[in-house]
Design a protein around this motif. Sequence first.
Motif, PDB file in Angstrom:
ATOM      1  N   LYS A  95       0.813  -1.540  -0.244  1.00  0.00           N
ATOM      2  CA  LYS A  95       0.284   0.164   0.400  1.00  0.00           C
ATOM      3  C   LYS A  95       1.649   1.383  -0.493  1.00  0.00           C
ATOM      4  O   LYS A  95       1.948   1.397   0.353  1.00  0.00           O
ATOM      5  N   ALA A  96       0.559   1.873  -0.874  1.00  0.00           N
ATOM      6  CA  ALA A  96       1.417   3.387  -0.700  1.00  0.00           C
ATOM      7  C   ALA A  96       0.718   3.991  -1.803  1.00  0.00           C
ATOM      8  O   ALA A  96      -0.160   3.712  -2.432  1.00  0.00           O
ATOM      9  N   THR A  97       0.745   5.935  -1.181  1.00  0.00           N
ATOM     10  CA  THR A  97       0.792   6.715  -1.880  1.00  0.00           C
ATOM     11  C   THR A  97       0.157   6.173  -4.504  1.00  0.00           C
ATOM     12  O   THR A  97       1.589   6.265  -4.866  1.00  0.00           O
ATOM     13  N   GLY A  98      -0.325   6.988  -4.449  1.00  0.00           N
ATOM     14  CA  GLY A  98      -0.694   7.006  -6.158  1.00  0.00           C
ATOM     15  C   GLY A  98      -0.533   6.303  -6.862  1.00  0.00           C
ATOM     16  O   GLY A  98       0.130   5.924  -7.819  1.00  0.00           O
ATOM     17  N   LEU A  99      -0.540   4.795  -6.358  1.00  0.00           N
ATOM     18  CA  LEU A  99      -0.394   3.279  -6.697  1.00  0.00           C
ATOM     19  C   LEU A  99      -2.167   3.855  -8.001  1.00  0.00           C
ATOM     20  O   LEU A  99      -2.512   2.344  -8.169  1.00  0.00           O
ATOM     21  N   VAL A 100      -2.350   4.770  -8.919  1.00  0.00           N
ATOM     22  CA  VAL A 100      -3.015   4.644  -9.596  1.00  0.00           C
ATOM     23  C   VAL A 100      -2.674   3.938 -11.415  1.00  0.00           C
ATOM     24  O   VAL A 100      -1.674   3.956 -11.295  1.00  0.00           O
ATOM     25  N   THR A 113      -4.172   9.975   3.359  1.00  0.00           N
ATOM     26  CA  THR A 113      -4.523   9.649   1.493  1.00  0.00           C
ATOM     27  C   THR A 113      -4.756   8.668   1.821  1.00  0.00           C
ATOM     28  O   THR A 113      -5.794   7.660   2.703  1.00  0.00           O
ATOM     29  N   TRP A 146      -4.830   5.871   0.810  1.00  0.00           N
ATOM     30  CA  TRP A 146      -4.188   4.939   0.805  1.00  0.00           C
ATOM     31  C   TRP A 146      -3.378   4.269   2.129  1.00  0.00           C
ATOM     32  O   TRP A 146      -2.988   2.860   2.650  1.00  0.00           O
ATOM     33  N   ASP A 147      -3.924   5.133   3.459  1.00  0.00           N
ATOM     34  CA  ASP A 147      -3.365   4.344   4.739  1.00  0.00           C
ATOM     35  C   ASP A 147      -1.936   4.555   5.020  1.00  0.00           C
ATOM     36  O   ASP A 147      -1.929   3.145   5.307  1.00  0.00           O
ATOM     37  N   THR A 148      -1.132   4.687   4.737  1.00  0.00           N
ATOM     38  CA  THR A 148       0.086   4.863   4.785  1.00  0.00           C
ATOM     39  C   THR A 148       0.966   5.153   5.993  1.00  0.00           C
ATOM     40  O   THR A 148       0.776   5.840   6.630  1.00  0.00           O
ATOM     41  N   PHE A 149       2.129   5.110   5.808  1.00  0.00           N
ATOM     42  CA  PHE A 149       2.706   4.905   7.730  1.00  0.00           C
ATOM     43  C   PHE A 149       2.862   6.044   8.626  1.00  0.00           C
ATOM     44  O   PHE A 149       2.570   6.205   9.203  1.00  0.00           O
ATOM     45  N   LEU A 193     -10.338   3.931  -6.618  1.00  0.00           N
ATOM     46  CA  LEU A 193      -9.285   5.178  -6.520  1.00  0.00           C
ATOM     47  C   LEU A 193      -8.962   5.151  -7.919  1.00  0.00           C
ATOM     48  O   LEU A 193      -6.964   5.273  -8.679  1.00  0.00           O
TER      49      LEU A 193
END
Lengths: 542, 312
Positions: free
Chosen positions: A17-22, B177, B179-182, B230
């Motif tokens: 899970k990481a930002t922006g994996l669009v 965000t 994505w629920d990141t760290f 998303l």
Amino acid sequence: MATDAVGSETPTLFLRKATGLVRGWSVRDSIIYACLATNFVTLGLYEFTFAGPAFPNGQMLTAVLISAVWVSFLVVAYAGLIVTIPRAGGDYVWQSRILGSGLGFVMAVTGWWFILWLWAPIYGNILSVQLFQPIWATLKWTWPGGGAAWFGTHTGIFVVTLITIAVAGLLVSLGMGGYARVQKWCFLGGMIGFAVIVILLLVNNHQDFVNSFNQYGQQLFGVHNAYDATNAAAAKAGISTSPFSFGPLGPTMLLVPAMMFFILWPNWGATLYGEIRGASDFRRVFTGMFVGLWITVVCTVIFFLLVDKTIGWGFYQNLNALDYNGAPTFGIWPYPFMFAGWLVHNTAIQVILILVLSLWFFAWVGTLFLSSTRVIFAAAFDRVLPDRAAEVSEKRKVPVYSLMLMLLPAAGLGAVYAYSSTFHNYTLDATLVIAVTYLFSAIAVVLLPFVKPDLWKASPASRIKLFGVPIVPVSGVITIGLLVFNLVEWLYEDNYYVNRHDSLIFMGGMYVLAIVIYVVARIVRRRQGIDLGLINKEIPVE
Amino acid sequence: MKVFFATDIHGSEVCWRKFLNAAAFYKADLIVLGGDVTGKAMVPIVAHHGYWQAVVRGETIRMDSRTELENVEKQIRNQGFYPAVVTQDELQALSAEEGAVDRRFSVEMLHSLDRWLDMADTKLGGGKIPCILNGGNDDFFEIDDLIEASPVASFGEGKALDLDGFHLVSMGWTNPTPWDTFREAPEAELKEKIDAAVRQIPDLERAIFNFHAPPYGTGLDEAPALDENLRPMHGGAVMKPVGSIAVRDAINSYQPMLSVHGHIHESRGVKRMGRTLAINPGSVYGDGVLQGAVLELNAKKGKVTKYLLVNG
């Protein structure tokens, strides 16, 4: 840390899970964009009025098919660029990276900024002839003086151009959120409107059309026996038309550069894609643009076939030719969909039909300035333009200065377009300058494997092969052929009007202006101790 | 003083190598990496009898020698992914066991970062060129200790680092965000973190904020609006501000000389906020291009005298 696995049977990629994996926008959205960009109704119908009479021995149906097949290679080439460097900014980014900053800047600002000043009056004229004139005529409104015909006067064209600029500017200012939703509904409505036209032309025969044409020609415009009068006027003017067929090839090829006016733009909106890219992305990107382009072609072919069946091909050509000669049958642009609407024999439905078909215009006009403001922002961030060019007002989030850089010159050119007797002929300038920008992107895609081998090897595009040959660079070569052919024809054949002295000065002036801005920026920034040459200079890896 | 700032390289080894070379290339006195150092994806390379096999960007690649294996591993690292050599049984176990992929990710990320810091030691002359690293919201917390322990890089989070008269404070945390990141926290908590860091700065006129989240509504934080799956809405044409209100308010009230940001890759840009120059150089790490900002700071004037966004 939650993760996903990608792979049909055994996982081939683990994503955390990481930002922006669009993963990119949907193929359906991409198809709609491509279809609206190659706008068969606004740009297509408008161009047919010019192209048919300019090259009467050619066949428009064949020309559209040849153009679309050729432009399909442009789609492959651009799909290759998009999946290799998937960046908003498109041509500017690709050319700057692959060919150099200066060339990228000149091509981007001419093709995506300056020339769009000219698109504003062109769009204004289209709004005039496809909405205001037919509505005024159908409702027999006489205000302002001259009624519908007033919109074809100098002042009428200028006023509608200003309305177009205001609408496009307003849409950019309001933000794309609401507009994008409107756009989808416009596409749906526009398609329904076209479907109604198809049904009307399909279920009625030629005599029905002649009767309705004569009835409303008399009722709305006071022209007696309008069908025969049109043909007689054409014969008197010495207009010759070819019967509807597929050949001959030679004169038909002269129509290909004219068809670029509406068919060269399937790649207009496809610049946003995800970070995790695979071969499937190439197929998605390609499919969106390709299907959008060919939906346009199918619509065009259906229209041509129905014109031949119900309206009469020779008569349609005569209508266009009389308008081309400055003597339209009814004093206004011969809008074929308005004539088809007359088959209904109901004023309210005719008006609704014209309004619904105008959705093809409103679906796309808002994007007129959007790409330009993005290019202006990019150039300001690169310090080529003053920082102020990228400023956005705090309160309303409006890109004030970049919009001004678009609106004011567009309004000025709108006036020239409206009041000059010759300037409006240079509509194909608007295509030519963008085609030059495309040409350098096509060159970039051909050079990509040699100039940026690592980037190319890592790209999904490098693995799309036919008989072991990567098809993207080959498509780039074929695209170069298409664009060079068009450029040569535009510059050598008088009937496109782009090789006129003042037309060449107009276009040349744009390139000179772009070069001057870039050179001045380099000098000014150097004096400030800023080396613009560093912007795209690659840092060594080892 | 000349500073090179980059951010969001997300495990791309080619971008890391460029970052280390940026000091010499741009003649910078200091290099700063703003966060999101670690990668987002892991590519399993399955060991078979006498060969290895992996799927890289949709293409199945067979490797028959160690050299071929190393080349593919390099290619994967340059994209920002982690190569993980596994047996068929290990691959099945990764898929089947709860938390197995997470554990393997941790191992690969720490191993990779450790290698990177070794490279930095060589490239930066054992600390002659100051290098500041920070975590971003996508970086798990285990990397903090590894960076802290490095002799060549300073870990920035929550500290006010003195840089020849300028003071730099860093915060890798962002507003929430999808994505629920760290490192995500509500705006109120971000404000507390920022205030705590800023209290350490003796002179705000010469302060530099290195906050991973860009300020809200400034054009440095425009990301595509997404639907519930998303995916970009309306053809990706619709952008919306997704930055931090706490960061925006902190810049507006403290008015540092410079504020550098990342997090939103597609929102490369520059914004004047009062006397503060706010910059997001963006990121295109997937292309192997290191976007960054070259900044010249004047200690006497307490201002940024020159800046240039570059695609190195």
